[in-house]
Each structure stands twice: as C-alpha cells, then as structure tokens.
Design a protein around this motif. Structure first.
Motif, PDB file in Angstrom:
ATOM      1  N   HIS A  25       0.831  -1.195   0.000  1.00 18.43           N
ATOM      2  CA  HIS A  25       0.000   0.000   0.000  1.00 18.43           C
ATOM      3  C   HIS A  25       0.869   1.250   0.000  1.00 18.43           C
ATOM      4  CE1 HIS A  25      -3.884  -1.864   0.453  1.00 18.43           C
ATOM      5  NE2 HIS A  25      -3.483  -2.561   1.503  1.00 18.43           N
ATOM      6  N   LYS A  26       0.476   2.203  -0.822  1.00 14.13           N
ATOM      7  CA  LYS A  26       1.122   3.514  -0.756  1.00 14.13           C
ATOM      8  C   LYS A  26       0.985   4.036   0.671  1.00 14.13           C
ATOM      9  CE  LYS A  26       1.027   8.009  -3.170  1.00 14.13           C
ATOM     10  NZ  LYS A  26       0.335   8.833  -4.191  1.00 14.13           N
ATOM     11  N   ASP A  27       2.037   4.679   1.172  1.00 15.05           N
ATOM     12  CA  ASP A  27       2.010   5.076   2.582  1.00 15.05           C
ATOM     13  C   ASP A  27       1.102   6.273   2.859  1.00 15.05           C
ATOM     14  OD1 ASP A  27       2.730   4.373   5.149  1.00 15.05           O
ATOM     15  OD2 ASP A  27       4.517   5.624   5.209  1.00 15.05           O
ATOM     16  N   ILE A  28       0.183   6.526   1.964  1.00 16.72           N
ATOM     17  CA  ILE A  28      -0.827   7.562   2.151  1.00 16.72           C
ATOM     18  C   ILE A  28      -2.101   6.953   2.754  1.00 16.72           C
ATOM     19  CG2 ILE A  28      -2.000   7.292  -0.099  1.00 16.72           C
ATOM     20  CD1 ILE A  28      -1.910  10.381  -0.347  1.00 16.72           C
ATOM     21  N   TYR A  29      -2.202   5.610   2.683  1.00 19.71           N
ATOM     22  CA  TYR A  29      -3.382   4.910   3.206  1.00 19.71           C
ATOM     23  C   TYR A  29      -3.160   4.564   4.671  1.00 19.71           C
ATOM     24  CZ  TYR A  29      -5.162   4.225  -1.544  1.00 19.71           C
ATOM     25  OH  TYR A  29      -5.658   4.413  -2.806  1.00 19.71           O
ATOM     26  N   CYS A  30      -4.091   4.938   5.519  1.00 17.22           N
ATOM     27  CA  CYS A  30      -3.990   4.601   6.930  1.00 17.22           C
ATOM     28  C   CYS A  30      -4.102   3.090   7.123  1.00 17.22           C
ATOM     29  CB  CYS A  30      -5.095   5.302   7.725  1.00 17.22           C
ATOM     30  SG  CYS A  30      -4.766   7.044   7.968  1.00 17.22           S
ATOM     31  N   THR A  31      -3.186   2.551   7.929  1.00 16.45           N
ATOM     32  CA  THR A  31      -3.174   1.124   8.231  1.00 16.45           C
ATOM     33  C   THR A  31      -3.139   0.984   9.746  1.00 16.45           C
ATOM     34  OG1 THR A  31      -0.808   1.333   7.774  1.00 16.45           O
ATOM     35  CG2 THR A  31      -2.132   0.162   6.142  1.00 16.45           C
ATOM     36  N   ASP A  90      -8.052   1.644   9.768  1.00 19.20           N
ATOM     37  CA  ASP A  90      -7.707   1.278   8.394  1.00 19.20           C
ATOM     38  C   ASP A  90      -8.462   2.141   7.392  1.00 19.20           C
ATOM     39  OD1 ASP A  90      -5.878  -0.876   8.543  1.00 19.20           O
ATOM     40  OD2 ASP A  90      -7.507  -2.261   9.057  1.00 19.20           O
ATOM     41  N   ALA A  91      -7.798   2.510   6.313  1.00 17.51           N
ATOM     42  CA  ALA A  91      -8.485   3.120   5.177  1.00 17.51           C
ATOM     43  C   ALA A  91      -9.457   2.101   4.593  1.00 17.51           C
ATOM     44  CB  ALA A  91      -7.474   3.545   4.120  1.00 17.51           C
ATOM     45  N   ASN A  92     -10.492   2.592   3.936  1.00 19.38           N
ATOM     46  CA  ASN A  92     -11.465   1.696   3.303  1.00 19.38           C
ATOM     47  C   ASN A  92     -10.791   0.771   2.294  1.00 19.38           C
ATOM     48  OD1 ASN A  92     -13.654   1.457   0.830  1.00 19.38           O
ATOM     49  ND2 ASN A  92     -14.562   1.164   2.840  1.00 19.38           N
ATOM     50  N   VAL A  93      -9.874   1.319   1.501  1.00 19.66           N
ATOM     51  CA  VAL A  93      -9.149   0.522   0.504  1.00 19.66           C
ATOM     52  C   VAL A  93      -8.385  -0.616   1.185  1.00 19.66           C
ATOM     53  CG1 VAL A  93      -7.097   0.636  -0.988  1.00 19.66           C
ATOM     54  CG2 VAL A  93      -8.961   2.291  -1.299  1.00 19.66           C
ATOM     55  N   GLY A 132      -2.178   2.918  -5.271  1.00 22.24           N
ATOM     56  CA  GLY A 132      -1.645   4.260  -5.453  1.00 22.24           C
ATOM     57  C   GLY A 132      -2.759   5.257  -5.269  1.00 22.24           C
ATOM     58  N   THR A 133      -2.424   6.531  -5.383  1.00 27.17           N
ATOM     59  CA  THR A 133      -3.447   7.570  -5.453  1.00 27.17           C
ATOM     60  C   THR A 133      -3.037   8.535  -6.552  1.00 27.17           C
ATOM     61  OG1 THR A 133      -2.345   8.982  -3.805  1.00 27.17           O
ATOM     62  CG2 THR A 133      -4.047   7.468  -2.998  1.00 27.17           C
ATOM     63  N   MET A 158      -7.633   7.768   3.421  1.00 25.56           N
ATOM     64  CA  MET A 158      -6.589   8.115   2.447  1.00 25.56           C
ATOM     65  C   MET A 158      -6.208   9.552   2.783  1.00 25.56           C
ATOM     66  SD  MET A 158      -7.350   7.824  -1.595  1.00 25.56           S
ATOM     67  CE  MET A 158      -7.266   9.497  -2.198  1.00 25.56           C
ATOM     68  N   ILE A 159      -4.971   9.785   3.190  1.00 24.62           N
ATOM     69  CA  ILE A 159      -4.605  11.115   3.692  1.00 24.62           C
ATOM     70  C   ILE A 159      -4.831  12.156   2.610  1.00 24.62           C
ATOM     71  CG2 ILE A 159      -2.701  12.508   4.581  1.00 24.62           C
ATOM     72  CD1 ILE A 159      -1.695   9.930   5.977  1.00 24.62           C
ATOM     73  N   ALA A 160      -5.585  13.213   2.960  1.00 24.38           N
ATOM     74  CA  ALA A 160      -6.079  14.156   1.963  1.00 24.38           C
ATOM     75  C   ALA A 160      -4.990  15.093   1.464  1.00 24.38           C
ATOM     76  CB  ALA A 160      -7.219  14.971   2.567  1.00 24.38           C
ATOM     77  N   TYR A 161      -4.977  15.317   0.154  1.00 20.94           N
ATOM     78  CA  TYR A 161      -4.136  16.346  -0.453  1.00 20.94           C
ATOM     79  C   TYR A 161      -5.082  17.390  -1.061  1.00 20.94           C
ATOM     80  CZ  TYR A 161      -1.477  18.108  -4.586  1.00 20.94           C
ATOM     81  OH  TYR A 161      -0.948  18.852  -5.604  1.00 20.94           O
TER      82      TYR A 161
END
Lengths: 95, 484
Positions: free
Chosen positions: B76-82, B102-105, B170-171, B201-204
């Motif tokens: 997982h891209k490290d933007i997704y909360c785990t 956890d992120a939904n993904v 990814g995002t 998913m950490i927001a940008y």
C-alpha cells in the motif's frame, strides 16, 4: 507577479509557517514563478461560465440525524504528542 | 520464478497448490530485503503481519473460500492509513504516526484476502511528480537507477516493476498513478472520482484525489479494482453507482471502437521517441479493428495553470490540521501557541509541501478568491465540457501519459514549474473527474513509455477491456528491468 520578503512573511504567517529570513528570497522567487504559470488562466474569458462544483454534478448526501460514532477518545489520543486527563496540552494561552 | 507471474497466474498457482501464500510472501520479502536497499521503494515492511495474513489466506484457499486476490502479496502507498502500522505519507510530519484505523481501501483488500507486505515510498503528501520529495529519500527507477520513477506513487510503481510485490495501491490527484506507471513500465488505473473511497486516504486535494490499483497487467488491475471499488458512507463524495464485474468484459471485441487522438496531446512539447511509441500502439489498435479520429481538447493549455490553483488551495486547507496538537510532529519547547504551530509545521513539512501551502494560502486569502479559485473552477468546467464534446464523437481518448520518459534524479529538483508542466496530459483527466489508465508500450532507449487511455465517467470496465486486448497482442507489459 513578484513576491518580496514582506509578502512572503505575510503569507507564511497566514499559513502558520516560519520562514527563516535567509530562505524568504528564494521562496519568493519560486512563488512568483508559480503564479506566473497560474496567470495563463487570464487568457480565457470565463465571464459566462458556471464554476464546476463537482465533476459528477452530485449533491451532498444527507443522512438521518442520529449518533453513529462511538467515543474513541483514548484511541485517538494515543497518537497525540501531549495529553492529560483526556485533554490535549498546548502552551498556556490565558494568563 | 514466482515473482515473474501476474496476479492472475499467482492466483492459479495458489489454487492448484503449486505454492502457498506463505511461500510466496517469504519469496517477496527476501527480494525486498535484497533489492530494496538501492531502490528505496518501501518505507515500512510488515514482515510478521504478512506471514500471519498469508497463513490465514492459505487456510481460506484450503477451505475453498478464496477470491482472485486471496493470498496475493501487495503493497500500500504510505498515504493509506493502516491500523497499528506507521503511516507517514512520506513526511517528517507523520514519521511518528501510527494510524488508529484502516483506510477503506486497506480493509476491503484485506477482507478479500490480499496480504500486505508493507507501505511504499512516495512524494511527501503526494505532492510531486518524481518521488524525490520523500522524507525517506528518493525512490530509484529500476530501469535505470540514475532516473526517477515518476510520482507521487513512485514507490508502488517501482515495487511492482521490480517484482517486489504482485500489485500495489496508489493515489492520483494530478497523474500520480498513471505517470509513475508509465515511467516504470507497469499498468496503473485512476478510477472515476468517487469510485474508490477516500476514507483513510490522507487528503491532499479532496476534489481531485482518487485511489486506484497498479499491477503488471490490465487483467490484474481489474481484480484489484473489483476489491477496492464501491460505495462507502464514510466518504461524502463516494458514488453509489453499481460496480460492474470488471473481469467479465476483458475479452470483449474492440472491433469498431472509436478512439480519439487530441491534437493538443501531440504538440511540440512531446518527445519524438514517446510520440513514435504511442503512434505504434495506436496502429496496433487499428489492426484490431478500432477507428481513429482526430479530436480537440482546446483548453488543454490551461489545465496545469488551473490545477496549480485548485490543488494548492485545497492542500492549504487540508494540511491546516497538522498543528502539533492532536497527532504528528510537535516542536520542542514551544514558547506559545503560535510558536507551537509555526515551528511544528515548518519542521514537519518539506520544501515542496510548504510551497504549495503558501500558494494555496495566497490564492484563498481575502480579495483573491474570484481571481484565482473561482476562475480555476470555471476553467475546470471548460475542460470538462471539452471532454463531454469529445465523448459525443469517440468512445475513448488516447495519448501519452507523460511528454518524456523518466528524467534524471535531481533534474527537476530546483525547478518546480517545469515539473508541474510535465503533468499536462494527466492533470486534464483529474480536473474533469474522469477515469484513465496507463499501459506499457514500446520503450525508448531502454526506458518505459505509457499509453494513456481516458474514458467517460464510470467506464473503467471498457478501459480495462481495451488495455487487456492490447496486452493480449503485445509483450511490453512482460518486460522486466535487468538486475532484479
């Protein structure tokens, strides 16, 4: 568009960022170049265009007004830098 | 070797008992250990949890309760909360952050039985096109370690390209799945805005951010997307449009498919080698029965300018949450509240993130809203109208994912504007909220090139079908970098 040191300091304050005096000039230069790029937007007349609110023209979903979240204060505060008795600690703001 | 296989082939091997998920995971962990020191594609490797998850997957497979991604090692891209695992977003700001959920993904893929090997490196807060702005150092392109992998999902692209995992998440806010997929020779899909939940998913830039899968083949991407896509009430812009069976239509004929080639995507800024590769790919589609039409997306030239208003504006708002109080980096010995905010943020954020916060703060400051954000949202409407008109004439739009192959490390480090301009072909899609995929075509001087295919809203199944038909008639997606 050109940003001098005082412009940079003003925006940095609004953004709650500290910019060391030695870096303000270089940062001002970067910001100026980025806004020169952004200025390309002026090439097109948009006076009759509606701004896009959502790519799919979706409206905000509503839900029933009831409690759905349980209290997880301890879990969420476990990642906080400083807490005490369930409160977040910050430097003194009231003398 | 196991790592050369696609997700589809690995799933077959797991079901037939050729190898177990535990064996597969151990194999990838050994590869990460041996190869990732140089590539730097992972920030965190979760070896123990991976073995545990693999054991559970093997039990599911034995019980006949396995889906297409059960037991498959992914990253997982490290933007997704785990939950319980460090989630840094490539930033010093979150270097000490362990996500409490956890992120939904992440939960969807875990429920489907996929095994998480770890978290991948990325541009800090997904802001960048080279994966060099990470607090954890730059990611290297396995095709030439003197080159960048693209960004911001560079760690995920490299991990898949170097076969350190079977697939990755990814995002994509302005091209961050498609452009690194293009530079690393893999397949990456950015779904329609709202197709995959942004929860965790950490927001940008929230009106542009969209998660998606990255893998060797379109068929693999279809399996991943099947697990990731769908309505989530915890994301306020999640779509409840039904999710089709993405694998069911992969083999459909593309006879009579109408492909649009926008003149604006083949202009003077396009590298000649990339142009030739993309044109060859279009020729292959012709031979498969597709019809080619010249189209125009007249506002392409304004996409980057308006993107660099919308994205920084939303970023400055989203990143205001990092205040040194509730989570993330906090400076030592703050003298007062303002000092706490300013020093925590200045120490926690890197240069590119600060630039974008500053631009966003400026364009949203009093008196400037109409001239910048509102103007940019109007241009967004014009871009969206360009696509709507185009899709009245054609089924999909093709062009390059990026104007060049991967640049040298450091080449764009001091020149943010030239890096921004390189996003021109991908940013368009995000501004309109459309889905897009990048698939590998003929390399140029040993470096991968991606063909970008953009579809209409929720037309992911068609994009995957079109990409899969190409991959059935070419071998570019099978190429592997030397030395891995």
């Amino acid at each position: 568009m050109s940003f001098d040191q005082s412009d940079v300091e003003k925006i940095a304050h609004l953004a709650r960022l500290a910019v060391p005096a030695g870096e303000a000039r270089a940062l001002g230069g970067d910001l100026s170049r980025i806004l020169d790029l952004v200025a390309q937007m002026e090439q097109v007349d948009t006076s009759t265009v509606e701004p896009m609110a959502h790519p799919l023209q979706m409206t905000q979903r509503l839900r029933e007004d009831r409690v759905t979240e349980e209290n997880q204060r301890e879990l969420y505060q476990s990642v906080a830098p400083a807490t005490e008795k369930g409160l977040y600690l910050v430097p003194r703001v009231i003398e | 070797m196991m790592h050369e296989k696609s997700v589809t082939e690995l799933a077959a091997g797991l079901r037939s008992g050729e190898f177990s998920s535990v064996e597969l995971v151990e194999h990838y962990l050994e590869r990460i250990e041996r190869l990732d020191g140089e590539l730097n594609s992972f920030i965190t490797v979760t070896a123990e949890q991976a073995i545990e998850q693999a054991r559970a997957a093997d039990a599911r497979i034995a019980a006949g309760d396995a889906g297409p991604v059960t037991g498959i090692p992914i990253a997982h891209k490290d933007i997704y909360c785990t939950n319980g695992v460090k989630t840094s977003c490539g930033s010093r700001m979150l270097d000490n952050f362990t996500a409490p959920y956890d992120a939904n993904v992440v939960s969807r893929l875990r429920d489907a039985g996929a095994v998480m090997l770890g978290k991948t490196n990325m541009d800090e807060f997904a802001m960048g096109s080279t994966s060099e702005s990470s607090f954890y150092g730059p990611v290297k392109n396995p095709w030439n370690t003197g080159r960048v992998p693209g960004g911001s999902s560079g760690g995920s692209a490299v991990a898949v390209a170097a076969r350190l995992c079977a697939a990755a998440t990814g995002t994509d806010t302005g091209g961050s799945i498609r452009q690194p997929a293009s530079h690393c020779g893999i397949t990456g899909l950015k779904p329609t805005y709202g197709r995959v939940s942004r929860y965790g998913m950490i927001a940008y830039a929230s009106s542009l951010d969209q998660g998606g899968p990255m893998a060797q083949t379109a068929e693999d991407v279809a399996f991943l997307l099947q697990a990731m896509a769908g309505f989530d009430e915890r994301d306020s812009t999640s779509s409840d449009t039904p999710v089709p069976d993405y694998s069911a239509t992969l083999e459909d004929s593309i006879e009579g498919l109408k492909i649009g080639l926008p003149g604006e995507y083949f202009d003077a800024g396009l590298d000649e080698g990339v142009r030739k590769s993309v044109e060859e790919a279009v020729e292959l589609y012709k031979s498969l029965g597709a019809e080619i039409r010249e189209i125009s997306l007249p506002n392409t030239g304004l996409a980057v300018a308006s993107y660099y208003v919308v994205a920084p504006a939303e970023c400055s708002s989203n990143l205001s949450r990092y205040d040194g109080v509730r989570f993330g980096h906090r400076c030592d010995d703050p003298v007062d509240l303002e000092d706490l905010y300013k020093r925590s943020r200045s120490e926690g954020f890197g240069a590119e993130v600060k630039r974008r916060i500053m631009i966003g703060t400026y364009v949203l400051s009093a008196g400037y809203y109409d001239a910048f954000y509102l103007k940019a949202q109007k241009i967004r409407q014009l871009i969206s109208d360009d696509f709507r008109k185009a899709f009245e004439q054609v089924d999909v739009i093709m062009g390059p994912a990026s104007p060049t192959t991967a640049v040298a490390l450091g080449e764009m480090a001091d020149d943010p504007v030239s890096m921004y301009l390189s996003d021109v072909y991908t940013v368009m899609t995000n501004m309109a909220g459309l889905p897009g995929i990048s698939i590998p075509v003929a390399p140029v001087e040993g470096m991968p090139v991606g063909l970008q295919i953009t579809g209409n809203y929720f037309d992911e199944a068609r994009l995957l079908n079109i990409a899969h038909r190409f991959q059935q008639n070419s071998d570019w997606h099978r190429l592997m970098p030397e030395g891995v």
